[in-house]
Design a protein around this motif. Structure first.
Motif, mmCIF file in Angstrom:
data_model
loop_
_atom_site.group_PDB
_atom_site.id
_atom_site.type_symbol
_atom_site.label_atom_id
_atom_site.label_comp_id
_atom_site.label_asym_id
_atom_site.label_seq_id
_atom_site.Cartn_x
_atom_site.Cartn_y
_atom_site.Cartn_z
ATOM 1 N N TYR A 65 21.994 -27.821 23.200
ATOM 2 C CA TYR A 65 22.142 -27.414 24.598
ATOM 3 C C TYR A 65 20.899 -27.772 25.409
ATOM 4 O O TYR A 65 20.983 -28.328 26.506
ATOM 5 N N ILE A 66 19.719 -27.437 24.863
ATOM 6 C CA ILE A 66 18.473 -27.664 25.595
ATOM 7 C C ILE A 66 18.192 -29.154 25.732
ATOM 8 O O ILE A 66 17.875 -29.653 26.818
ATOM 9 N N GLU A 67 18.311 -29.888 24.624
ATOM 10 C CA GLU A 67 18.012 -31.326 24.637
ATOM 11 C C GLU A 67 18.919 -32.081 25.589
ATOM 12 O O GLU A 67 18.499 -33.034 26.245
ATOM 13 N N GLN A 68 20.163 -31.649 25.696
ATOM 14 C CA GLN A 68 21.118 -32.361 26.538
ATOM 15 C C GLN A 68 21.272 -31.700 27.918
ATOM 16 O O GLN A 68 22.322 -31.795 28.555
ATOM 17 N N ASN A 69 20.200 -31.046 28.317
ATOM 18 C CA ASN A 69 20.133 -30.509 29.686
ATOM 19 C C ASN A 69 21.297 -29.560 29.981
ATOM 20 O O ASN A 69 21.857 -29.554 31.068
ATOM 21 N N TYR A 70 21.680 -28.769 28.950
ATOM 22 C CA TYR A 70 22.696 -27.718 29.060
ATOM 23 C C TYR A 70 24.115 -28.257 29.258
ATOM 24 O O TYR A 70 25.013 -27.528 29.657
ATOM 25 N N HIS A 71 24.299 -29.569 28.989
ATOM 26 C CA HIS A 71 25.635 -30.161 29.048
ATOM 27 C C HIS A 71 25.877 -30.969 27.784
ATOM 28 O O HIS A 71 25.991 -32.202 27.822
#
Length: 554
Positions: A65-71
Protein backbone atom coordinates in the motif's frame (compact mmCIF):
# COMPACT_ATOMS: atom_id res chain seq x y z
CA UNK A 1 -12.95 15.74 7.70
CA UNK A 2 -11.11 15.48 11.02
CA UNK A 3 -10.24 12.18 12.66
CA UNK A 4 -12.81 12.87 15.37
CA UNK A 5 -15.52 13.51 12.77
CA UNK A 6 -14.63 10.24 11.13
CA UNK A 7 -14.94 8.35 14.42
CA UNK A 8 -18.36 9.84 15.08
CA UNK A 9 -19.59 8.37 11.78
CA UNK A 10 -18.82 4.87 13.05
CA UNK A 11 -21.38 2.70 14.80
CA UNK A 12 -21.07 1.80 18.49
CA UNK A 13 -20.11 -1.75 17.51
CA UNK A 14 -17.40 -0.41 15.20
CA UNK A 15 -15.94 1.72 18.01
CA UNK A 16 -15.91 -1.29 20.35
CA UNK A 17 -14.24 -3.39 17.62
CA UNK A 18 -11.35 -0.91 17.15
CA UNK A 19 -10.92 -0.47 20.92
CA UNK A 20 -10.58 -4.23 21.27
CA UNK A 21 -7.90 -4.32 18.53
CA UNK A 22 -6.05 -1.52 20.37
CA UNK A 23 -6.25 -3.41 23.67
CA UNK A 24 -8.39 -0.73 25.34
CA UNK A 25 -11.35 -1.51 27.59
CA UNK A 26 -14.85 -0.38 26.59
CA UNK A 27 -16.67 2.27 28.65
CA UNK A 28 -20.36 2.98 29.03
CA UNK A 29 -21.30 5.59 26.39
CA UNK A 30 -20.20 6.25 22.79
CA UNK A 31 -18.62 9.65 23.53
CA UNK A 32 -16.29 8.17 26.17
CA UNK A 33 -15.28 5.35 23.86
CA UNK A 34 -14.61 7.77 20.99
CA UNK A 35 -12.43 9.90 23.29
CA UNK A 36 -10.46 6.81 24.32
CA UNK A 37 -9.89 5.73 20.70
CA UNK A 38 -9.07 9.29 19.60
CA UNK A 39 -6.44 9.66 22.34
CA UNK A 40 -4.88 6.36 21.31
CA UNK A 41 -4.78 7.22 17.60
CA UNK A 42 -3.48 10.79 18.03
CA UNK A 43 -0.45 9.60 20.03
CA UNK A 44 0.94 7.94 16.83
CA UNK A 45 3.58 6.03 18.78
CA UNK A 46 1.27 3.05 18.37
CA UNK A 47 1.91 2.95 14.60
CA UNK A 48 5.43 1.50 14.78
CA UNK A 49 4.55 -0.81 17.68
CA UNK A 50 1.53 -2.28 15.87
CA UNK A 51 3.42 -2.56 12.57
CA UNK A 52 6.32 -4.44 14.21
CA UNK A 53 3.90 -6.93 15.77
CA UNK A 54 2.12 -7.73 12.49
CA UNK A 55 2.63 -11.14 10.85
CA UNK A 56 4.64 -11.19 7.60
CA UNK A 57 1.57 -11.29 5.37
CA UNK A 58 0.07 -8.18 6.95
CA UNK A 59 3.41 -6.35 6.87
CA UNK A 60 3.98 -7.06 3.19
CA UNK A 61 0.46 -5.96 2.32
CA UNK A 62 0.94 -2.68 4.23
CA UNK A 63 4.28 -2.17 2.47
CA UNK A 64 2.54 -2.72 -0.86
CA UNK A 65 0.00 0.00 0.00
CA UNK A 66 2.71 2.48 1.02
CA UNK A 67 5.10 1.72 -1.85
CA UNK A 68 2.34 2.06 -4.42
CA UNK A 69 1.12 5.37 -3.06
CA UNK A 70 -1.98 3.77 -1.46
CA UNK A 71 -3.25 2.43 -4.81
CA UNK A 72 -1.87 -1.13 -5.01
CA UNK A 73 -2.49 -2.99 -8.23
CA UNK A 74 -4.73 -6.05 -8.24
CA UNK A 75 -1.80 -8.07 -9.57
CA UNK A 76 0.40 -7.24 -6.56
CA UNK A 77 -2.38 -7.93 -4.06
CA UNK A 78 -3.01 -11.27 -5.77
CA UNK A 79 0.73 -12.04 -5.72
CA UNK A 80 0.97 -11.46 -1.95
CA UNK A 81 -2.16 -13.53 -1.28
CA UNK A 82 -0.82 -16.41 -3.38
CA UNK A 83 2.55 -16.18 -1.61
CA UNK A 84 1.16 -16.46 1.96
CA UNK A 85 -2.26 -18.06 1.31
CA UNK A 86 -3.88 -16.59 4.45
CA UNK A 87 -6.65 -18.80 5.82
CA UNK A 88 -9.16 -15.94 6.21
CA UNK A 89 -9.38 -15.40 2.43
CA UNK A 90 -11.66 -17.94 0.79
CA UNK A 91 -14.75 -18.21 -1.39
CA UNK A 92 -16.88 -16.57 1.32
CA UNK A 93 -14.50 -13.80 2.39
CA UNK A 94 -12.18 -11.58 0.33
CA UNK A 95 -11.22 -9.11 3.08
CA UNK A 96 -7.54 -8.19 2.77
CA UNK A 97 -6.88 -8.55 6.50
CA UNK A 98 -8.28 -11.05 9.00
CA UNK A 99 -10.97 -9.69 11.28
CA UNK A 100 -8.71 -9.91 14.35
CA UNK A 101 -5.67 -8.37 12.63
CA UNK A 102 -4.34 -5.15 14.18
CA UNK A 103 -3.61 -3.97 10.63
CA UNK A 104 -7.27 -2.94 10.53
CA UNK A 105 -6.37 -0.08 12.91
CA UNK A 106 -4.60 1.56 9.96
CA UNK A 107 -7.82 1.46 7.92
CA UNK A 108 -10.47 2.80 10.28
CA UNK A 109 -13.63 3.35 8.31
CA UNK A 110 -12.23 1.46 5.33
CA UNK A 111 -9.58 3.95 4.16
CA UNK A 112 -5.98 4.30 5.27
CA UNK A 113 -5.89 7.07 7.90
CA UNK A 114 -4.35 10.27 6.52
CA UNK A 115 -3.04 11.12 9.99
CA UNK A 116 -0.72 8.09 10.11
CA UNK A 117 0.59 8.02 6.53
CA UNK A 118 3.69 10.00 7.45
CA UNK A 119 4.48 7.58 10.30
CA UNK A 120 4.00 4.55 8.06
CA UNK A 121 6.24 6.01 5.36
CA UNK A 122 9.06 6.18 7.92
CA UNK A 123 8.76 2.41 8.33
CA UNK A 124 8.72 1.61 4.60
CA UNK A 125 11.68 2.70 2.43
CA UNK A 126 10.66 4.61 -0.71
CA UNK A 127 10.26 2.38 -3.74
CA UNK A 128 12.88 2.81 -6.44
CA UNK A 129 12.01 2.72 -10.11
CA UNK A 130 12.56 -0.80 -11.40
CA UNK A 131 12.18 -1.43 -15.10
CA UNK A 132 13.20 -4.79 -16.48
CA UNK A 133 15.65 -4.79 -19.37
CA UNK A 134 15.11 -7.26 -22.18
CA UNK A 135 17.58 -8.66 -24.67
CA UNK A 136 17.45 -7.21 -28.18
CA UNK A 137 16.64 -10.60 -29.67
CA UNK A 138 13.31 -10.87 -27.81
CA UNK A 139 11.82 -7.91 -29.69
CA UNK A 140 12.22 -9.79 -32.97
CA UNK A 141 9.49 -12.27 -32.08
CA UNK A 142 6.71 -9.68 -31.91
CA UNK A 143 4.31 -9.47 -34.85
CA UNK A 144 3.58 -5.78 -34.39
CA UNK A 145 6.61 -3.53 -34.06
CA UNK A 146 7.51 0.05 -34.91
CA UNK A 147 11.29 0.32 -35.04
CA UNK A 148 14.04 2.50 -36.53
CA UNK A 149 11.74 5.39 -37.29
CA UNK A 150 14.45 7.72 -36.03
CA UNK A 151 15.98 7.01 -39.47
CA UNK A 152 12.67 7.67 -41.27
CA UNK A 153 12.00 11.31 -40.41
CA UNK A 154 12.02 11.95 -44.17
CA UNK A 155 8.56 10.30 -44.28
CA UNK A 156 7.10 13.53 -42.89
CA UNK A 157 8.76 15.39 -45.78
CA UNK A 158 7.40 12.78 -48.18
CA UNK A 159 3.82 13.49 -47.08
CA UNK A 160 4.40 17.24 -47.54
CA UNK A 161 5.89 16.70 -51.01
CA UNK A 162 2.84 14.67 -52.00
CA UNK A 163 0.50 17.47 -50.91
CA UNK A 164 2.71 19.93 -52.80
CA UNK A 165 2.40 18.08 -56.11
CA UNK A 166 -1.12 16.59 -55.90
CA UNK A 167 -4.62 17.87 -55.38
CA UNK A 168 -5.57 15.87 -52.29
CA UNK A 169 -9.29 15.74 -51.57
CA UNK A 170 -10.37 14.98 -47.98
CA UNK A 171 -13.06 12.38 -47.36
CA UNK A 172 -16.49 13.98 -47.14
CA UNK A 173 -17.67 12.42 -43.88
CA UNK A 174 -14.72 12.71 -41.48
CA UNK A 175 -12.40 15.03 -43.47
CA UNK A 176 -9.60 12.46 -43.50
CA UNK A 177 -6.84 11.60 -45.95
CA UNK A 178 -8.49 9.21 -48.40
CA UNK A 179 -7.56 5.55 -48.67
CA UNK A 180 -6.52 6.07 -52.32
CA UNK A 181 -4.06 8.87 -51.50
CA UNK A 182 -2.76 7.06 -48.42
CA UNK A 183 -1.93 3.91 -50.42
CA UNK A 184 -0.14 6.01 -53.06
CA UNK A 185 1.95 7.77 -50.41
CA UNK A 186 2.76 4.53 -48.59
CA UNK A 187 3.82 2.83 -51.83
CA UNK A 188 6.03 5.77 -52.79
CA UNK A 189 7.70 6.16 -49.37
CA UNK A 190 7.73 2.42 -48.56
CA UNK A 191 7.54 2.82 -44.77
CA UNK A 192 6.39 0.14 -42.30
CA UNK A 193 2.99 0.32 -40.61
CA UNK A 194 0.50 -2.19 -39.23
CA UNK A 195 -3.25 -2.52 -38.92
CA UNK A 196 -4.89 -3.54 -35.67
CA UNK A 197 -7.40 -5.68 -37.53
CA UNK A 198 -6.12 -7.64 -40.52
CA UNK A 199 -2.90 -7.12 -42.43
CA UNK A 200 -4.03 -6.14 -45.93
CA UNK A 201 -3.78 -2.38 -46.41
CA UNK A 202 -5.90 -2.58 -49.55
CA UNK A 203 -8.82 -3.61 -47.31
CA UNK A 204 -8.54 -0.86 -44.68
CA UNK A 205 -11.57 1.37 -44.22
CA UNK A 206 -9.90 4.67 -43.35
CA UNK A 207 -6.55 6.02 -42.19
CA UNK A 208 -7.93 5.61 -38.63
CA UNK A 209 -7.28 1.85 -38.98
CA UNK A 210 -3.52 2.51 -39.26
CA UNK A 211 -0.93 3.49 -36.67
CA UNK A 212 2.14 5.13 -38.20
CA UNK A 213 0.20 6.67 -41.11
CA UNK A 214 -2.40 8.14 -38.78
CA UNK A 215 0.37 9.43 -36.50
CA UNK A 216 2.24 11.16 -39.34
CA UNK A 217 -0.90 12.81 -40.69
CA UNK A 218 -2.11 13.91 -37.24
CA UNK A 219 1.29 15.36 -36.28
CA UNK A 220 1.51 17.34 -39.55
CA UNK A 221 -2.01 18.72 -39.14
CA UNK A 222 -1.44 19.47 -35.46
CA UNK A 223 1.73 21.43 -36.31
CA UNK A 224 -0.32 23.33 -38.93
CA UNK A 225 1.99 22.27 -41.75
CA UNK A 226 -1.12 21.03 -43.54
CA UNK A 227 -4.44 22.82 -43.61
CA UNK A 228 -7.84 21.83 -44.96
CA UNK A 229 -9.31 24.43 -47.31
CA UNK A 230 -12.59 23.84 -49.16
CA UNK A 231 -12.20 20.10 -48.70
CA UNK A 232 -8.63 20.06 -50.09
CA UNK A 233 -5.48 19.35 -48.06
CA UNK A 234 -2.95 22.10 -48.78
CA UNK A 235 0.46 23.06 -47.46
CA UNK A 236 0.50 25.98 -45.05
CA UNK A 237 3.31 27.72 -46.93
CA UNK A 238 4.23 30.09 -44.11
CA UNK A 239 4.80 27.25 -41.63
CA UNK A 240 6.37 24.93 -44.24
CA UNK A 241 8.92 27.61 -45.19
CA UNK A 242 10.05 27.70 -41.56
CA UNK A 243 9.95 23.90 -41.14
CA UNK A 244 11.87 23.11 -44.32
CA UNK A 245 14.90 25.07 -43.08
CA UNK A 246 15.33 22.72 -40.10
CA UNK A 247 17.63 19.72 -40.12
CA UNK A 248 16.47 16.23 -39.12
CA UNK A 249 16.49 16.59 -35.32
CA UNK A 250 15.03 20.10 -35.39
CA UNK A 251 12.13 18.93 -37.56
CA UNK A 252 11.19 16.22 -35.07
CA UNK A 253 11.63 18.67 -32.19
CA UNK A 254 9.25 21.08 -33.96
CA UNK A 255 6.62 18.34 -34.35
CA UNK A 256 7.13 17.20 -30.74
CA UNK A 257 6.78 20.73 -29.35
CA UNK A 258 3.48 21.14 -31.16
CA UNK A 259 2.36 17.73 -29.86
CA UNK A 260 3.14 18.90 -26.30
CA UNK A 261 1.43 22.28 -26.75
CA UNK A 262 -1.04 22.61 -23.87
CA UNK A 263 -3.46 24.72 -25.91
CA UNK A 264 -3.89 22.35 -28.85
CA UNK A 265 -6.81 19.92 -29.05
CA UNK A 266 -6.40 18.39 -32.52
CA UNK A 267 -4.85 15.11 -31.27
CA UNK A 268 -6.84 12.94 -28.85
CA UNK A 269 -5.25 9.58 -28.00
CA UNK A 270 -8.47 8.43 -26.33
CA UNK A 271 -10.23 8.39 -29.70
CA UNK A 272 -7.96 5.48 -30.62
CA UNK A 273 -8.90 3.39 -27.56
CA UNK A 274 -11.43 1.51 -29.62
CA UNK A 275 -12.41 -1.11 -27.05
CA UNK A 276 -13.74 1.54 -24.66
CA UNK A 277 -16.36 4.19 -25.25
CA UNK A 278 -15.40 7.27 -23.24
CA UNK A 279 -17.40 10.36 -22.41
CA UNK A 280 -15.47 13.44 -21.29
CA UNK A 281 -16.97 16.56 -19.78
CA UNK A 282 -14.65 18.62 -21.99
CA UNK A 283 -15.71 18.56 -25.65
CA UNK A 284 -12.08 18.92 -26.81
CA UNK A 285 -9.72 17.76 -24.02
CA UNK A 286 -6.25 19.29 -23.88
CA UNK A 287 -3.62 16.64 -23.23
CA UNK A 288 -0.40 18.64 -23.71
CA UNK A 289 0.28 18.96 -19.98
CA UNK A 290 -0.30 15.23 -19.47
CA UNK A 291 2.08 14.32 -22.31
CA UNK A 292 4.80 16.52 -20.77
CA UNK A 293 4.33 14.77 -17.43
CA UNK A 294 4.71 11.34 -19.05
CA UNK A 295 7.92 12.42 -20.80
CA UNK A 296 9.35 13.56 -17.45
CA UNK A 297 8.96 9.98 -16.18
CA UNK A 298 10.26 8.58 -19.46
CA UNK A 299 13.49 10.53 -18.85
CA UNK A 300 14.10 8.35 -15.78
CA UNK A 301 14.31 5.18 -17.91
CA UNK A 302 17.47 3.59 -19.32
CA UNK A 303 18.04 4.40 -23.00
CA UNK A 304 18.90 2.36 -26.10
CA UNK A 305 17.77 -0.93 -24.55
CA UNK A 306 14.44 -2.75 -24.64
CA UNK A 307 12.34 -2.30 -21.50
CA UNK A 308 9.16 -3.91 -20.18
CA UNK A 309 6.25 -1.50 -20.64
CA UNK A 310 4.24 -2.95 -17.74
CA UNK A 311 7.01 -1.85 -15.36
CA UNK A 312 6.80 1.71 -16.69
CA UNK A 313 3.01 1.68 -16.37
CA UNK A 314 3.31 0.37 -12.82
CA UNK A 315 5.76 3.12 -11.89
CA UNK A 316 3.40 5.75 -13.28
CA UNK A 317 0.52 4.10 -11.41
CA UNK A 318 2.48 4.48 -8.17
CA UNK A 319 3.56 8.05 -8.79
CA UNK A 320 0.60 9.45 -10.74
CA UNK A 321 -2.37 7.14 -10.16
CA UNK A 322 -4.83 9.62 -11.71
CA UNK A 323 -2.50 11.52 -14.03
CA UNK A 324 -5.18 11.72 -16.74
CA UNK A 325 -8.40 11.72 -14.72
CA UNK A 326 -7.22 14.53 -12.44
CA UNK A 327 -6.70 16.79 -15.49
CA UNK A 328 -10.25 16.17 -16.71
CA UNK A 329 -13.50 17.31 -15.15
CA UNK A 330 -14.85 13.80 -15.61
CA UNK A 331 -13.99 10.67 -17.60
CA UNK A 332 -16.71 8.05 -17.89
CA UNK A 333 -16.63 4.70 -19.69
CA UNK A 334 -19.64 2.78 -20.93
CA UNK A 335 -20.46 -0.61 -19.46
CA UNK A 336 -21.47 -2.59 -22.55
CA UNK A 337 -23.39 -5.21 -20.56
CA UNK A 338 -25.59 -2.87 -18.54
CA UNK A 339 -25.60 0.12 -20.94
CA UNK A 340 -24.50 2.39 -18.12
CA UNK A 341 -21.54 4.70 -17.48
CA UNK A 342 -19.07 4.76 -14.59
CA UNK A 343 -15.72 6.41 -13.87
CA UNK A 344 -12.90 4.94 -15.92
CA UNK A 345 -10.18 3.08 -14.04
CA UNK A 346 -6.41 3.47 -14.38
CA UNK A 347 -6.28 0.27 -16.46
CA UNK A 348 -9.07 1.42 -18.77
CA UNK A 349 -7.91 4.99 -19.32
CA UNK A 350 -4.36 5.82 -18.21
CA UNK A 351 -2.65 2.61 -19.34
CA UNK A 352 -4.41 2.62 -22.71
CA UNK A 353 -3.60 6.32 -23.18
CA UNK A 354 0.07 5.39 -22.72
CA UNK A 355 -0.23 2.65 -25.35
CA UNK A 356 -1.71 5.00 -27.94
CA UNK A 357 0.75 7.78 -27.12
CA UNK A 358 3.72 5.44 -27.53
CA UNK A 359 2.46 3.69 -30.69
CA UNK A 360 0.95 6.50 -32.75
CA UNK A 361 3.11 9.44 -31.73
CA UNK A 362 6.35 8.74 -29.84
CA UNK A 363 7.23 5.73 -32.04
CA UNK A 364 6.11 7.50 -35.21
CA UNK A 365 8.39 10.42 -34.33
CA UNK A 366 11.26 8.00 -33.74
CA UNK A 367 11.59 8.85 -30.03
CA UNK A 368 10.91 5.23 -29.01
CA UNK A 369 10.72 1.83 -30.67
CA UNK A 370 7.80 -0.37 -29.61
CA UNK A 371 6.94 -4.08 -29.74
CA UNK A 372 3.22 -4.80 -29.35
CA UNK A 373 0.77 -7.63 -28.72
CA UNK A 374 -2.96 -8.09 -29.20
CA UNK A 375 -5.15 -8.74 -26.15
CA UNK A 376 -8.88 -9.22 -25.59
CA UNK A 377 -10.84 -7.28 -22.97
CA UNK A 378 -13.76 -8.46 -20.81
CA UNK A 379 -16.16 -7.78 -23.70
CA UNK A 380 -14.15 -9.85 -26.25
CA UNK A 381 -12.86 -6.67 -27.94
CA UNK A 382 -9.37 -6.94 -29.41
CA UNK A 383 -6.85 -4.18 -28.77
CA UNK A 384 -3.11 -3.65 -29.32
CA UNK A 385 -0.92 -2.77 -26.35
CA UNK A 386 2.78 -2.05 -25.92
CA UNK A 387 4.75 -4.92 -24.41
CA UNK A 388 8.30 -3.59 -24.86
CA UNK A 389 9.74 -0.18 -25.65
CA UNK A 390 13.16 1.35 -26.22
CA UNK A 391 14.24 4.99 -26.08
CA UNK A 392 16.20 5.63 -29.27
CA UNK A 393 19.26 7.81 -29.78
CA UNK A 394 17.00 10.47 -31.28
CA UNK A 395 14.69 10.13 -28.27
CA UNK A 396 17.65 10.56 -25.91
CA UNK A 397 18.55 13.83 -27.66
CA UNK A 398 15.00 15.20 -27.65
CA UNK A 399 14.47 14.24 -24.00
CA UNK A 400 17.66 16.07 -23.07
CA UNK A 401 19.47 12.90 -21.98
CA UNK A 402 22.17 13.13 -24.61
CA UNK A 403 23.94 15.92 -26.48
CA UNK A 404 23.15 16.24 -30.15
CA UNK A 405 26.09 15.27 -32.32
CA UNK A 406 27.31 18.02 -34.61
CA UNK A 407 26.88 17.04 -38.22
CA UNK A 408 29.74 17.93 -40.59
CA UNK A 409 29.03 21.11 -42.53
CA UNK A 410 28.54 20.38 -46.21
CA UNK A 411 26.70 21.85 -49.16
CA UNK A 412 22.95 21.27 -49.16
CA UNK A 413 23.17 20.53 -52.88
CA UNK A 414 25.75 18.57 -54.85
CA UNK A 415 25.77 19.20 -58.61
CA UNK A 416 27.54 16.58 -60.68
CA UNK A 417 29.19 16.94 -64.09
CA UNK A 418 26.48 14.73 -65.62
CA UNK A 419 23.91 17.41 -64.65
CA UNK A 420 22.41 15.36 -61.82
CA UNK A 421 21.64 17.00 -58.46
CA UNK A 422 22.07 15.14 -55.16
CA UNK A 423 20.45 16.57 -52.03
CA UNK A 424 21.64 16.13 -48.46
CA UNK A 425 19.15 14.09 -46.40
CA UNK A 426 16.22 16.04 -45.02
CA UNK A 427 16.49 19.00 -47.40
CA UNK A 428 12.75 19.48 -47.84
CA UNK A 429 13.23 23.12 -48.89
CA UNK A 430 15.18 22.05 -51.99
CA UNK A 431 12.98 19.04 -52.70
CA UNK A 432 9.86 21.22 -52.82
CA UNK A 433 11.70 23.67 -55.09
CA UNK A 434 13.05 21.18 -57.65
CA UNK A 435 10.00 18.90 -57.49
CA UNK A 436 8.05 21.51 -59.44
CA UNK A 437 10.07 21.39 -62.68
CA UNK A 438 12.84 18.75 -62.61
CA UNK A 439 12.47 15.02 -63.20
CA UNK A 440 14.01 12.49 -60.83
CA UNK A 441 16.22 9.53 -61.67
CA UNK A 442 17.40 7.19 -58.88
CA UNK A 443 16.74 9.80 -56.18
CA UNK A 444 18.67 12.46 -58.13
CA UNK A 445 17.15 15.45 -59.87
CA UNK A 446 18.22 15.94 -63.50
CA UNK A 447 19.06 19.34 -64.98
CA UNK A 448 18.00 19.31 -68.64
CA UNK A 449 16.30 21.35 -71.32
CA UNK A 450 12.85 19.92 -70.54
CA UNK A 451 13.13 20.97 -66.91
CA UNK A 452 14.17 24.51 -67.84
CA UNK A 453 11.31 24.74 -70.35
CA UNK A 454 8.84 23.65 -67.64
CA UNK A 455 10.30 26.25 -65.26
CA UNK A 456 9.81 28.99 -67.86
CA UNK A 457 6.21 27.85 -68.33
CA UNK A 458 5.69 28.28 -64.56
CA UNK A 459 7.08 31.81 -64.64
CA UNK A 460 10.53 31.01 -63.21
CA UNK A 461 13.60 32.58 -64.80
CA UNK A 462 16.68 30.54 -65.65
CA UNK A 463 18.98 33.15 -64.16
CA UNK A 464 17.11 32.80 -60.83
CA UNK A 465 17.44 29.00 -60.97
CA UNK A 466 21.18 29.37 -61.61
CA UNK A 467 21.47 31.79 -58.68
CA UNK A 468 19.59 29.33 -56.42
CA UNK A 469 21.94 26.50 -57.38
CA UNK A 470 25.07 28.53 -56.73
CA UNK A 471 23.77 29.77 -53.38
CA UNK A 472 23.47 26.25 -51.96
CA UNK A 473 26.31 24.59 -53.89
CA UNK A 474 29.69 26.27 -53.67
CA UNK A 475 31.32 24.03 -56.28
CA UNK A 476 29.28 24.00 -59.50
CA UNK A 477 31.08 22.18 -62.34
CA UNK A 478 32.22 24.47 -65.16
CA UNK A 479 30.30 22.58 -67.84
CA UNK A 480 27.08 23.04 -65.83
CA UNK A 481 27.76 26.78 -65.39
CA UNK A 482 28.32 27.20 -69.13
CA UNK A 483 25.13 25.32 -69.98
CA UNK A 484 23.09 27.42 -67.54
CA UNK A 485 24.47 30.58 -69.16
CA UNK A 486 23.57 29.25 -72.61
CA UNK A 487 20.06 28.28 -71.49
CA UNK A 488 19.55 31.74 -70.01
CA UNK A 489 20.65 33.37 -73.27
CA UNK A 490 18.50 31.03 -75.36
CA UNK A 491 15.47 31.66 -73.14
CA UNK A 492 15.38 35.27 -74.34
CA UNK A 493 15.24 34.43 -78.03
CA UNK A 494 11.56 33.51 -78.32
CA UNK A 495 8.78 35.20 -76.38
CA UNK A 496 5.05 34.81 -76.58
CA UNK A 497 3.29 37.96 -75.48
CA UNK A 498 -0.37 38.61 -74.90
CA UNK A 499 -1.32 41.69 -76.94
CA UNK A 500 -4.52 43.51 -77.89
CA UNK A 501 -4.99 44.07 -81.62
CA UNK A 502 -7.09 46.94 -82.94
CA UNK A 503 -8.48 45.90 -86.31
CA UNK A 504 -9.76 48.72 -88.62
CA UNK A 505 -10.81 48.98 -92.24
CA UNK A 506 -8.38 50.72 -94.61
CA UNK A 507 -10.09 54.16 -94.63
CA UNK A 508 -10.59 54.27 -90.86
CA UNK A 509 -7.01 53.11 -90.33
CA UNK A 510 -5.63 56.03 -92.34
CA UNK A 511 -7.76 58.56 -90.43
CA UNK A 512 -6.86 56.94 -87.09
CA UNK A 513 -3.12 57.13 -87.72
CA UNK A 514 -3.38 60.84 -88.62
CA UNK A 515 -4.82 61.69 -85.17
CA UNK A 516 -1.94 62.68 -82.85
CA UNK A 517 -4.04 62.19 -79.70
CA UNK A 518 -4.01 58.39 -80.25
CA UNK A 519 -0.29 57.94 -80.83
CA UNK A 520 0.76 57.44 -77.19
CA UNK A 521 -1.60 54.44 -77.03
CA UNK A 522 0.00 52.60 -79.94
CA UNK A 523 2.85 50.07 -79.74
CA UNK A 524 3.52 49.04 -83.32
CA UNK A 525 4.65 45.58 -84.30
CA UNK A 526 8.35 45.24 -84.98
CA UNK A 527 9.67 43.57 -88.10
CA UNK A 528 10.58 40.36 -86.25
CA UNK A 529 7.17 40.01 -84.58
CA UNK A 530 4.56 37.54 -85.82
CA UNK A 531 0.84 37.48 -85.03
CA UNK A 532 -0.18 33.97 -83.99
CA UNK A 533 -3.51 32.27 -84.38
CA UNK A 534 -4.93 32.00 -80.81
CA UNK A 535 -5.99 28.40 -81.42
CA UNK A 536 -2.46 27.40 -82.43
CA UNK A 537 -0.41 28.98 -79.61
CA UNK A 538 -0.14 25.82 -77.47
CA UNK A 539 0.62 23.69 -80.51
CA UNK A 540 3.43 26.04 -81.53
CA UNK A 541 4.91 25.93 -78.03
CA UNK A 542 5.03 22.13 -78.14
CA UNK A 543 6.74 22.15 -81.55
CA UNK A 544 9.32 24.72 -80.46
CA UNK A 545 10.19 22.80 -77.28
CA UNK A 546 10.41 19.59 -79.30
CA UNK A 547 13.02 21.36 -81.44
CA UNK A 548 14.95 22.41 -78.30
CA UNK A 549 13.75 26.03 -78.49
CA UNK A 550 12.79 27.79 -75.23
CA UNK A 551 9.52 29.71 -75.14
CA UNK A 552 9.38 32.59 -72.69
CA UNK A 553 5.78 33.52 -72.06
CA UNK A 554 5.07 37.08 -70.93
Amino acid sequence: MTLEDKLWQLTVDDIKYYLKLAGIGVKGIKRDNINQLLTFLEDKSWVKKVFDELPDYDKEMIRCYIEQNYHPSHEDIRRIVEKYQPSHINFFSTDIFANDSKANLFFIGGDLLEEIKEELQKLVPPLEMKITKVDESEAKYFEFTIQDREKRTSDFDGFLKYFNTHKVQATKAKKLLSKKDLLKIKEKLNYSDFLERGDDFSELSTILDTNVSKGIMSLLENAELIKLKNGIFELNQKVVEKYQMYHRVEKVRFLLQNYLDENKTMINECDSIKENNFIFYEKSPKFGKIRKKILEYLKQCPTKTWLVMDDFKKWLRIQEYRFLRDELTSALVKDKYYNDYYEASFEQLETRFLDRMFIEYLATLGIVDVACLIDIDDYDEEFVFVKLFKITELGSILLGLEEEKEEPIEDDIKINEDFTITLKEGMLQHELYFERFLDKNNDQYVLNFEGMAKALEMGLKIKDIASYLMTYCKTVPENVKMQLEKWEKDSKKIKIKTVTILELDKETYQDFMKQTEYQDCIDSLKDHMIILKPSKIEELKKRLIKNQQFVNKE
